[in-house]
Each structure stands twice: as C-alpha cells, then as structure tokens.
Design a protein around this motif. Structure first.
Motif, short mmCIF file in Angstrom:
data_model
loop_
_atom_site.label_atom_id
_atom_site.label_comp_id
_atom_site.label_asym_id
_atom_site.label_seq_id
_atom_site.Cartn_x
_atom_site.Cartn_y
_atom_site.Cartn_z
N GLU A 149 0.83 -1.21 0.00
CA GLU A 149 0.00 0.00 0.00
C GLU A 149 0.87 1.25 0.00
O GLU A 149 0.53 2.25 -0.64
CB GLU A 149 -0.94 0.00 1.21
N VAL A 150 1.97 1.19 0.74
CA VAL A 150 2.91 2.32 0.74
C VAL A 150 3.45 2.53 -0.68
O VAL A 150 3.51 3.67 -1.17
CB VAL A 150 4.07 2.06 1.73
N LEU A 151 3.84 1.45 -1.34
CA LEU A 151 4.34 1.57 -2.71
C LEU A 151 3.28 2.18 -3.62
O LEU A 151 3.58 3.02 -4.46
CB LEU A 151 4.74 0.19 -3.26
N ALA A 152 2.04 1.73 -3.45
CA ALA A 152 0.96 2.20 -4.32
C ALA A 152 0.69 3.68 -4.14
O ALA A 152 0.15 4.34 -5.05
CB ALA A 152 -0.32 1.40 -4.04
N ASN A 153 1.06 4.23 -2.99
CA ASN A 153 0.82 5.64 -2.72
C ASN A 153 2.08 6.50 -2.80
O ASN A 153 2.09 7.65 -2.36
CB ASN A 153 0.18 5.81 -1.33
N GLY A 154 3.13 5.93 -3.37
CA GLY A 154 4.39 6.67 -3.49
C GLY A 154 5.05 6.41 -4.82
O GLY A 154 4.51 5.71 -5.69
N THR A 155 6.22 6.95 -4.99
CA THR A 155 6.93 6.81 -6.26
C THR A 155 7.58 5.45 -6.42
O THR A 155 8.09 5.12 -7.50
CB THR A 155 8.02 7.90 -6.38
N GLY A 156 7.58 4.62 -5.39
CA GLY A 156 8.16 3.28 -5.49
C GLY A 156 7.24 2.28 -6.15
O GLY A 156 7.66 1.16 -6.43
N GLY A 157 5.99 2.67 -6.38
CA GLY A 157 5.05 1.75 -6.99
C GLY A 157 5.20 1.66 -8.49
O GLY A 157 5.85 2.49 -9.13
N SER A 158 4.57 0.65 -9.07
CA SER A 158 4.60 0.44 -10.53
C SER A 158 3.38 -0.37 -10.91
O SER A 158 2.65 -0.90 -10.06
CB SER A 158 5.87 -0.32 -10.94
N GLY A 159 3.15 -0.48 -12.21
CA GLY A 159 2.07 -1.34 -12.68
C GLY A 159 2.27 -2.77 -12.20
O GLY A 159 1.32 -3.45 -11.84
N ALA A 160 3.52 -3.21 -12.18
CA ALA A 160 3.82 -4.57 -11.74
C ALA A 160 3.50 -4.76 -10.27
O ALA A 160 2.92 -5.77 -9.86
CB ALA A 160 5.29 -4.90 -12.01
N SER A 161 3.87 -3.78 -9.44
CA SER A 161 3.61 -3.92 -8.00
C SER A 161 2.12 -3.83 -7.69
O SER A 161 1.63 -4.43 -6.74
CB SER A 161 4.39 -2.87 -7.21
N ARG A 162 1.38 -3.10 -8.53
CA ARG A 162 -0.06 -2.97 -8.29
C ARG A 162 -0.83 -4.22 -8.73
O ARG A 162 -1.76 -4.64 -8.03
CB ARG A 162 -0.61 -1.75 -9.04
N THR A 163 -0.44 -4.80 -9.86
CA THR A 163 -1.24 -5.91 -10.40
C THR A 163 -0.66 -7.29 -10.12
O THR A 163 -1.41 -8.26 -9.96
CB THR A 163 -1.40 -5.76 -11.93
N LEU A 164 0.65 -7.41 -10.04
CA LEU A 164 1.28 -8.72 -9.90
C LEU A 164 1.71 -9.03 -8.47
O LEU A 164 1.64 -10.19 -8.04
CB LEU A 164 2.49 -8.83 -10.83
#
Length: 233
Positions: free
Chosen positions: A92-107
C-alpha cells in the motif's frame, strides 16, 4: 501495392479477452487505415512508430522496464517479509508513493497470495528479455537491470517454472519447501550445472564459471557459480 507492418501488443490475457489491448504499431497511422477497423476490434489504444520494426523495439522497451519493476517489487517483498513487517501494508505504501509500478499494483498481490496462474508466461517474458539483450548487443549498450532479470527468469525456467505466471519470480526468494509445494525443483538447477561449467542462457550470453544470480542471499553452488537465493544454504 502490399504493405506489411509489425504490431506487438501489451495488456495481457485479460486485455485480449476484453478486447482492450494496447497496440504498438511499426508504421505510420496512414499506412494502416485499410485495416484500422480490424485493429480497433481488439484494442483500446494504438501507438504508431513510423518505421518498420519500431513497434517491436517499443515492445521490448516495455518488457525491459516491466522486468526491472518486477525485480524491484520482489526485492521489496523479500525485505519486508524477512524484516517482519506487514507485506500487504508495505505494498500500500508503494501504491501511494513513487516506489510503486504497474507490476507492484497488479502482480505483487498475486505473488503475496501464492497465485502463480499465468496471465503471461515466464518463458515468454524470458524470450522477450533475451531479444532485448540481443538488441542491446547490436547497439553496444549495457542493460544491467534486464540482465539481472533475465538471470532470474532463466533460473525459474530451469527449475520448472517456465509455464507459470511471471509473478512466480518471487518464488526464487522463498524457502525450498514453498517452492516445492508450488511445483518447482531446485535439483534441476544443480543437474544443469553438472553438465558443464559454461552455463549459456537462451539470451545467447555465456556467463561462464562466474554466473551470478540475484535474489538476496548468497550461496556458492560450486565452480564459482554464485547464487543469491537462500534455498541452498
């Protein structure tokens, strides 16, 4: 008066089912007007690269970025789990910051849930990254992120994960019992090493005796082959 063009796609299995793929076209928009209704029937977006092969190159760029993002979230999950913090909250932290990506959100959520059913096969992503690495050799450039990812994907294929979904990459960070339950067999990797010191991956790179894999925990398999996955400790 015939015209041919390359048109790789992205969007995965669900995008194909829904008819919402993104098309990456190696031609100018005017060149595909005659078949545009066909292209529109299974896509929601189309990008035009005005040269033959441009679509293929852009697709490989997408795959290179994707695999680096996948290694990033796999590293992050391993760090969170080994540190004893809530991995779901970390995502969730990744999803709300610059460390997130399409891969981290879906995979990443699938990885965390132990869902390794394929949307896109490991062996197909390995093939794409191999093509990108061959292209980088032609251009005399280095893609260290892609090379690291290829090593991991190649290892996953060798131990029985070729037909899994790409999110199975995170299994390389898990205990051997977890890998075995998922259908992987680390002894297959050892058998491959026994066949010769010069492990040549399908990207065409001969890694020689110092073939180094990346996963986070060191182990020496012998002959200088250093792996960082902790199952073999």
């Amino acid at each position: 008066d015939k015209h041919a063009f390359d048109c790789p796609v992205t969007g995965g299995e669900q995008g194909a089912i829904d008819g919402t793929l993104t098309l990456i076209v190696g031609a100018a928009e005017k060149d595909v007007e005659g078949v545009l209704p066909v292209l529109e029937s299974f896509s929601s977006r189309r990008f035009y690269f005005d040269q033959p092969g441009g679509g293929q190159t852009a697709k490989l760029c997408n795959q290179v970025s994707l695999v680096s993002c996948m290694v990033g979230y796999a590293d992050a999950l391993a760090l969170a789990q080994q540190s004893g913090i809530d991995p779901e909250l970390m995502l969730e932290v990744l999803a709300n910051g610059t460390g997130g990506s399409g891969a981290s959100r879906t995979l990443a959520p699938k990885s965390l849930a132990g869902d390794y059913k394929p949307g896109f096969l490991v062996e197909h992503l390995r093939k794409d990254v191999a093509l990108a690495l061959r292209r980088s050799e032609d251009l005399d450039i280095t893609l260290p992120g892609a090379e690291t990812a290829f090593t991991l994907l190649d290892m996953l294929c060798q131990i029985g994960g070729s037909r899994m979904g790409t999110q199975a990459l995170t299994l390389l960070y898990q205990e051997e019992e977890t890998c075995k339950a998922a259908g992987l067999d680390w002894s297959l990797l050892d058998q491959g090493e026994d066949e010769g010191d010069g492990h040549e991956c399908s990207c065409g790179h001969d890694h020689g005796d110092g073939h180094e894999c990346c996963g986070g925990h060191h182990h020496d398999h012998g002959d200088g082959h250093e792996c960082h996955c902790h199952h073999h400790e």
